[in-house]
Design a protein around this motif. Structure first.
Motif, PDB file in Angstrom:
ATOM      1  N   PHE A 228       9.634 -12.298  14.348  1.00 44.54           N
ATOM      2  CA  PHE A 228      10.623 -11.224  14.385  1.00 44.54           C
ATOM      3  C   PHE A 228      10.780 -10.532  13.041  1.00 44.54           C
ATOM      4  CE2 PHE A 228      11.345 -13.374  18.260  1.00 44.54           C
ATOM      5  CZ  PHE A 228      11.983 -12.496  19.118  1.00 44.54           C
ATOM      6  N   ALA A 229      10.582 -11.239  11.956  1.00 45.75           N
ATOM      7  CA  ALA A 229      10.793 -10.682  10.618  1.00 45.75           C
ATOM      8  C   ALA A 229       9.641  -9.802  10.145  1.00 45.75           C
ATOM      9  CB  ALA A 229      10.996 -11.830   9.622  1.00 45.75           C
ATOM     10  N   HIS A 230       8.502  -9.850  10.814  1.00 47.96           N
ATOM     11  CA  HIS A 230       7.262  -9.271  10.306  1.00 47.96           C
ATOM     12  C   HIS A 230       6.983  -7.869  10.856  1.00 47.96           C
ATOM     13  CE1 HIS A 230       3.046  -9.687   8.839  1.00 47.96           C
ATOM     14  NE2 HIS A 230       2.770  -8.937   9.896  1.00 47.96           N
ATOM     15  N   PHE A 231       6.672  -6.947   9.931  1.00 47.50           N
ATOM     16  CA  PHE A 231       6.254  -5.582  10.256  1.00 47.50           C
ATOM     17  C   PHE A 231       4.980  -5.294   9.482  1.00 47.50           C
ATOM     18  CE2 PHE A 231      10.699  -5.666  11.233  1.00 47.50           C
ATOM     19  CZ  PHE A 231      10.820  -4.854  12.356  1.00 47.50           C
ATOM     20  N   GLN A 232       4.083  -4.522  10.115  1.00 46.34           N
ATOM     21  CA  GLN A 232       2.834  -4.208   9.429  1.00 46.34           C
ATOM     22  C   GLN A 232       2.315  -2.844   9.841  1.00 46.34           C
ATOM     23  OE1 GLN A 232       0.554  -7.627  10.764  1.00 46.34           O
ATOM     24  NE2 GLN A 232      -0.547  -6.383  12.274  1.00 46.34           N
ATOM     25  N   PHE A 233       1.418  -2.329   9.005  1.00 46.05           N
ATOM     26  CA  PHE A 233       0.680  -1.106   9.326  1.00 46.05           C
ATOM     27  C   PHE A 233      -0.746  -1.324   8.858  1.00 46.05           C
ATOM     28  CE2 PHE A 233      -1.116   3.021   8.267  1.00 46.05           C
ATOM     29  CZ  PHE A 233      -1.005   3.654   9.493  1.00 46.05           C
ATOM     30  N   THR A 234      -1.692  -1.261   9.793  1.00 49.19           N
ATOM     31  CA  THR A 234      -3.092  -1.533   9.477  1.00 49.19           C
ATOM     32  C   THR A 234      -3.972  -0.291   9.599  1.00 49.19           C
ATOM     33  OG1 THR A 234      -3.660  -2.148  11.745  1.00 49.19           O
ATOM     34  CG2 THR A 234      -2.802  -3.897  10.294  1.00 49.19           C
ATOM     35  N   GLY A 235      -3.408   0.804  10.065  1.00 44.88           N
ATOM     36  CA  GLY A 235      -4.189   2.029  10.209  1.00 44.88           C
ATOM     37  C   GLY A 235      -5.374   1.875  11.136  1.00 44.88           C
TER      38      GLY A 235
ATOM     39  N   TRP B 160      -3.177  -8.228   2.005  1.00 48.45           N
ATOM     40  CA  TRP B 160      -3.831  -6.922   1.868  1.00 48.45           C
ATOM     41  C   TRP B 160      -2.816  -5.800   1.635  1.00 48.45           C
ATOM     42  CZ3 TRP B 160      -8.730  -7.642   1.026  1.00 48.45           C
ATOM     43  CH2 TRP B 160      -9.317  -8.815   1.508  1.00 48.45           C
ATOM     44  N   ARG B 161      -1.564  -6.165   1.354  1.00 45.26           N
ATOM     45  CA  ARG B 161      -0.495  -5.201   1.038  1.00 45.26           C
ATOM     46  C   ARG B 161      -0.157  -4.292   2.214  1.00 45.26           C
ATOM     47  NH1 ARG B 161       0.132  -5.665  -4.633  1.00 45.26           N
ATOM     48  NH2 ARG B 161      -1.677  -6.629  -5.601  1.00 45.26           N
ATOM     49  N   CYS B 162      -0.351  -4.819   3.434  1.00 53.24           N
ATOM     50  CA  CYS B 162      -0.136  -4.035   4.658  1.00 53.24           C
ATOM     51  C   CYS B 162       0.981  -4.595   5.523  1.00 53.24           C
ATOM     52  CB  CYS B 162      -1.430  -3.993   5.467  1.00 53.24           C
ATOM     53  SG  CYS B 162      -2.747  -3.074   4.650  1.00 53.24           S
TER      54      CYS B 162
ATOM     55  N   ARG C 262     -13.112  -2.261   3.065  1.00 54.40           N
ATOM     56  CA  ARG C 262     -12.471  -1.024   3.535  1.00 54.40           C
ATOM     57  C   ARG C 262     -11.000  -1.065   3.170  1.00 54.40           C
ATOM     58  NH1 ARG C 262     -13.613   0.809   9.373  1.00 54.40           N
ATOM     59  NH2 ARG C 262     -12.648   2.670   8.512  1.00 54.40           N
ATOM     60  N   THR C 263     -10.398   0.091   3.037  1.00 51.35           N
ATOM     61  CA  THR C 263      -8.975   0.184   2.712  1.00 51.35           C
ATOM     62  C   THR C 263      -8.324   1.278   3.532  1.00 51.35           C
ATOM     63  OG1 THR C 263      -9.372   1.714   0.886  1.00 51.35           O
ATOM     64  CG2 THR C 263      -9.312  -0.639   0.338  1.00 51.35           C
TER      65      THR C 263
ATOM     66  N   HIS D  21       0.860  -1.180   0.000  1.00 52.74           N
ATOM     67  CA  HIS D  21       0.000   0.000   0.000  1.00 52.74           C
ATOM     68  C   HIS D  21       0.900   1.234   0.000  1.00 52.74           C
ATOM     69  CE1 HIS D  21      -2.525   3.168   1.668  1.00 52.74           C
ATOM     70  NE2 HIS D  21      -3.556   2.477   1.189  1.00 52.74           N
ATOM     71  N   PRO D  22       0.550   2.297  -0.743  1.00 50.34           N
ATOM     72  CA  PRO D  22       1.426   3.482  -0.836  1.00 50.34           C
ATOM     73  C   PRO D  22       1.850   4.049   0.514  1.00 50.34           C
ATOM     74  CG  PRO D  22      -0.335   3.649  -2.438  1.00 50.34           C
ATOM     75  CD  PRO D  22      -0.634   2.430  -1.596  1.00 50.34           C
ATOM     76  N   ARG D  23       0.953   4.051   1.478  1.00 53.81           N
ATOM     77  CA  ARG D  23       1.310   4.586   2.799  1.00 53.81           C
ATOM     78  C   ARG D  23       2.380   3.721   3.462  1.00 53.81           C
ATOM     79  NH1 ARG D  23      -3.160   6.195   7.291  1.00 53.81           N
ATOM     80  NH2 ARG D  23      -1.734   7.054   8.828  1.00 53.81           N
ATOM     81  N   LEU D  24       2.247   2.402   3.343  1.00 62.42           N
ATOM     82  CA  LEU D  24       3.237   1.498   3.925  1.00 62.42           C
ATOM     83  C   LEU D  24       4.543   1.534   3.138  1.00 62.42           C
ATOM     84  CD1 LEU D  24       4.059  -0.523   6.063  1.00 62.42           C
ATOM     85  CD2 LEU D  24       2.960  -2.317   4.709  1.00 62.42           C
TER      86      LEU D  24
END
Length: 153
Positions: free
Chosen positions: A131-138, A81-83, A149-150, A21-24
């Motif tokens: 440990f390898a995983h990072f995410q942003f779900t807003g 979900w590209r997050c 929703r997106t 996602h562009p924000r991520l």
């Protein structure tokens, strides 16, 4: 040359930030830059995954050989979900997968940097830390995404 049937479509397990996602994408770029500033070389190992690729990973350690690497089935991973994205720190050109001792301290620093960039670090999860995983779900849930929703840009 091996002939591939025209209906064949390869599973997608991208390593490209452009698939996020562009924000991520922006947050991940800042995170990678901050790690580099501290002399931490990271390799992005996964960004967007399609459902078929997620199903294959979910099968590991369950119906297929290998170690369990995810608790998320298809459609239930933030990668779908590209997050989310996964990384591994590199030391002398080799990936650092250990999470104890000096390796653990390196992962802790990587996690702290990610969190300072507004990312959620799965290394802090109580159940099945990744440990390898990072995410942003807003602030959205998987159910929100499944309902259409997106994230805002």
């Amino acid at each position: 040359m091996l002939a591939v049937p025209y209906e064949y479509e390869a599973m997608i397990n991208s390593r490209s930030l452009s698939e996020l996602h562009p924000r991520l994408q922006q947050m991940a770029s800042i995170f990678l830059g901050k790690c580099q500033e501290e002399g931490i070389d990271l390799l992005v190992t996964s960004t967007y995954r399609d459902h078929e690729s997620q199903a294959a990973l979910y099968a590991q350690g369950r119906t297929k050989p290998g170690k369990r690497v995810t608790n998320a089935g298809p459609g239930k991973s933030w990668h779908n979900w590209r997050c989310a994205f996964d990384v591994v720190p590199m030391r002398l050109g080799k990936p650092v997968w250990g999470t104890t001792g000096l390796d653990g301290k390196l992962w802790d620093r990587v996690g702290q940097i990610g969190e300072s960039c507004g990312l959620e670090w799965a290394g802090r999860w109580k159940s099945f830390p990744e440990f390898a995983h990072f995410q942003f779900t807003g602030g959205l849930t998987l159910a929100d995404f499944q309902a259409g929703r997106t994230l805002d840009v």
